[in-house]
Design an enzyme around this catalytic site. Sequence first.
Site, PDB file in Angstrom:
ATOM      1  N   ASP A  57      26.833  -4.103   2.143  1.00  0.00           N
ATOM      2  CA  ASP A  57      27.798  -4.502   3.169  1.00  0.00           C
ATOM      3  C   ASP A  57      27.825  -3.548   4.362  1.00  0.00           C
ATOM      4  O   ASP A  57      28.128  -3.957   5.477  1.00  0.00           O
ATOM      5  CB  ASP A  57      29.192  -4.587   2.550  1.00  0.00           C
ATOM      6  CG  ASP A  57      29.274  -5.696   1.510  1.00  0.00           C
ATOM      7  OD1 ASP A  57      28.830  -6.814   1.821  1.00  0.00           O
ATOM      8  OD2 ASP A  57      29.752  -5.431   0.392  1.00  0.00           O
ATOM      9  N   ASP A  76      35.566   5.067  -6.289  1.00  0.00           N
ATOM     10  CA  ASP A  76      34.345   4.708  -5.558  1.00  0.00           C
ATOM     11  C   ASP A  76      33.593   5.930  -5.044  1.00  0.00           C
ATOM     12  O   ASP A  76      32.385   6.054  -5.224  1.00  0.00           O
ATOM     13  CB  ASP A  76      34.763   3.887  -4.321  1.00  0.00           C
ATOM     14  CG  ASP A  76      34.221   2.503  -4.381  1.00  0.00           C
ATOM     15  OD1 ASP A  76      33.754   2.115  -5.447  1.00  0.00           O
ATOM     16  OD2 ASP A  76      34.273   1.821  -3.339  1.00  0.00           O
ATOM     17  N   GLY A  78      33.110   0.745   2.276  1.00  0.00           N
ATOM     18  CA  GLY A  78      32.192   1.651   1.593  1.00  0.00           C
ATOM     19  C   GLY A  78      31.972   2.985   2.282  1.00  0.00           C
ATOM     20  O   GLY A  78      31.245   3.838   1.780  1.00  0.00           O
ATOM     21  N   GLY A 116      22.300  -4.097  -1.756  1.00  0.00           N
ATOM     22  CA  GLY A 116      23.004  -2.817  -1.734  1.00  0.00           C
ATOM     23  C   GLY A 116      23.722  -2.563  -3.045  1.00  0.00           C
ATOM     24  O   GLY A 116      23.511  -3.280  -4.026  1.00  0.00           O
TER      25      GLY A 116
HETATM   26  N1  LIG Z   1      16.663   4.735   6.265  1.00  0.00           N
HETATM   27  C1  LIG Z   1      17.902   5.122   5.950  1.00  0.00           C
HETATM   28  N2  LIG Z   1      18.133   6.353   5.455  1.00  0.00           N
HETATM   29  C2  LIG Z   1      19.384   6.738   5.112  1.00  0.00           C
HETATM   30  N3  LIG Z   1      20.480   5.946   5.235  1.00  0.00           N
HETATM   31  C3  LIG Z   1      20.314   4.719   5.713  1.00  0.00           C
HETATM   32  C4  LIG Z   1      19.014   4.237   6.103  1.00  0.00           C
HETATM   33  N4  LIG Z   1      19.151   2.968   6.533  1.00  0.00           N
HETATM   34  C5  LIG Z   1      20.466   2.680   6.450  1.00  0.00           C
HETATM   35  N5  LIG Z   1      21.159   3.719   5.946  1.00  0.00           N
HETATM   36  C6  LIG Z   1      22.589   3.791   5.638  1.00  0.00           C
HETATM   37  O1  LIG Z   1      22.799   3.396   4.281  1.00  0.00           O
HETATM   38  C7  LIG Z   1      24.169   3.087   4.120  1.00  0.00           C
HETATM   39  C8  LIG Z   1      24.367   2.057   3.047  1.00  0.00           C
HETATM   40  O2  LIG Z   1      23.733   0.899   3.375  1.00  0.00           O
HETATM   41  P1  LIG Z   1      23.939  -0.556   2.753  1.00  0.00           P
HETATM   42  O3  LIG Z   1      25.031  -1.252   3.435  1.00  0.00           O
HETATM   43  O4  LIG Z   1      22.625  -1.246   2.806  1.00  0.00           O
HETATM   44  O5  LIG Z   1      24.259  -0.324   1.235  1.00  0.00           O
HETATM   45  P2  LIG Z   1      25.639  -0.149   0.485  1.00  0.00           P
HETATM   46  O6  LIG Z   1      25.642  -1.040  -0.673  1.00  0.00           O
HETATM   47  O7  LIG Z   1      26.775  -0.281   1.452  1.00  0.00           O
HETATM   48  O8  LIG Z   1      25.586   1.323   0.066  1.00  0.00           O
HETATM   49  P3  LIG Z   1      24.731   2.095  -1.008  1.00  0.00           P
HETATM   50  O9  LIG Z   1      23.843   1.124  -1.675  1.00  0.00           O
HETATM   51  O10 LIG Z   1      23.981   3.125  -0.230  1.00  0.00           O
HETATM   52  O11 LIG Z   1      25.760   2.682  -1.910  1.00  0.00           O
HETATM   53  C9  LIG Z   1      24.671   2.696   5.507  1.00  0.00           C
HETATM   54  O12 LIG Z   1      25.633   3.633   5.894  1.00  0.00           O
HETATM   55  C10 LIG Z   1      23.446   2.826   6.391  1.00  0.00           C
HETATM   56  O13 LIG Z   1      23.739   3.330   7.671  1.00  0.00           O
END
Ligand SMILES: Nc1ncnc2c1ncn2[C@@H]1O[C@H](COP(=O)(O)OP(=O)(O)OP(=O)(O)O)[C@@H](O)[C@H]1O
Length: 518
Positions: free
Chosen positions: A199, A290, A474, A229
């Site tokens: 998200d 969380d 998140g 995610g």
């Molecule tokens: N290449 C990258 N390296 C590090 N962080 C990244 C990269 N691309 C995106 N992000 C960051 O990863 C975070 C989480 O992204 P995403 O929404 O896809 O997954 P999530 O389910 O919210 O979180 P997560 O799976 O990391 O717990 C976002 O804050 C995003 O800015």
Amino acid sequence: MAEPQPQAEALAEPARINGAAAEATLSGGELAWRPAAGGGGGGEVQERRLELESEVLGCRVEGRKLRVATFSASGGGDGERPSGLACGGGGKGGGGDGSRRRGEVVLEMESEDAAARWGDAIKDRLASLGRPKRLFIIVNPYGGKRSGRSIFQNEVLPLIEAAGILYTMQETKHRLHAQEIAHSLDLRKYDGIVCVSGDGVMVEVVNGFLQREDWETAIKVPLGIIPAGTGNGMAQSLLHAAGEPFSISNAVFAIIRGHKRALDVTSVVQGKTRFFSVLMLTWGLVADVDIESEKYRWMGSARLEFYFLLRVMNLRRYNGRVLFVPAPGYEQVGEPVEQTTSCKQNGVSTGSQEDKADDRNGETSGYPGPSVEEADLEWRSLSGPFVSVWLGNVPFASEDAMAAPKAEFADGYLDCAIIRDCPRWDVLGLMFQMKDGAYVNSPYVEYFKVKAIRIEPGMRVGSSNKGGIVDSDGEVIARGDGSRAGGGGDAEHLMAYGPPIQLTVDQGLATIFSPKSR
Ligand SMILES: Nc1ncnc2c1ncn2[C@@H]1O[C@H](COP(=O)(O)OP(=O)(O)OP(=O)(O)O)[C@@H](O)[C@H]1O
């Protein structure tokens, strides 16, 4: 959504299917075939029909062969469905468990001309359904189990290509990269922006749109979400609302079909700092679990249950207050608030002119947030201590937590689930009723809808310097451990813990691809 044009000519011609002679018809939104009178040829052909809108991805012509790519309920052979099965208009397509799978039907026409004519006719009908033709796809290779890239390659691409959709894909390279992309992308080139991510990346895209000078047009560009995610609350909310099982391919197919719905956007403001949220905000128990459970990541998904148990054994309560403008029907919740404690006087703006210039990155253009006439609002309040404050814009906070069961995508309200006094073992019981949202029926949960809400987060009961965590979609936005805040630069968090944080909902501001309800 546009229906197939009524004037589209019906086609009926002989064809061979599996080597057997058949009579094919294309009429309205349906492709059908049945054994030809007198039969003939090698194999057998059963009577079949396919609804273009809900079962067909696309088609291509190879000489005399018309290859129709299908995505329909299992149990129908190579993606075809026996004509006797139920065919709900736009529904699941007739499978017992609702799951679909890819297939292909090959119709061999009598001539290349006939195949071309049928191919064009099917493509015209699909085009008239308002499906997207060009998509910009953002893939987070880092989110969740680091599987964004393989989900894109193996599960998204085959369906998108079979549907004949043109796409540009870009992987995110760092935090806030998706926001930068959404801020500068030439949106005229695309019919939608799709995130293969959790998200968080989608929320970045919303913020990027709203920072643009042309934010009014940008925010209407349809968003799509394909779950890749840890938190996949939006994808689950959309699929569940349409009666669809949670799966990556169902999320992809929803985007291909092009059905859309409006989505509320919440403006989250502290002083001159502002950002936009589409999912939720939590303070107290849920945010603690969380975020603080991150250190037990090595446990896998059990970390959440483990840390929840730990927190229940040692339950924290936070001082503070929430003030809110109740939605109709909830005017009796809490206590009335004197007008003198209006938001303006407590240093929080709801979007008045002098604050309209600032946002997350100090941009001077972009959406200033909703204007709220303070004088017209009847604020009410609930005082702490609080165990948990959970605000939801959509029903699911993650794949298996229905935080706000009555939340609707574009009702213009946030749903609040607040736990104040609750014996520790009852808190534990609530966890087991989270999956289907039944926990909100507990007498310990105050559940109501608001147009605007202001949180005044205080210290932990029994501590003079330990606060909690405020988490939105998140991301930690404020932490009461003395870490720095400041809305940008090298500050650790966007906002400070303590001063009021106000949320105001903009009804249906964004647009999102959504499965069609049954
Ligand atoms: N290449 C990258 N390296 C590090 N962080 C990244 C990269 N691309 C995106 N992000 C960051 O990863 C975070 C989480 O992204 P995403 O929404 O896809 O997954 P999530 O389910 O919210 O979180 P997560 O799976 O990391 O717990 C976002 O804050 C995003 O800015």
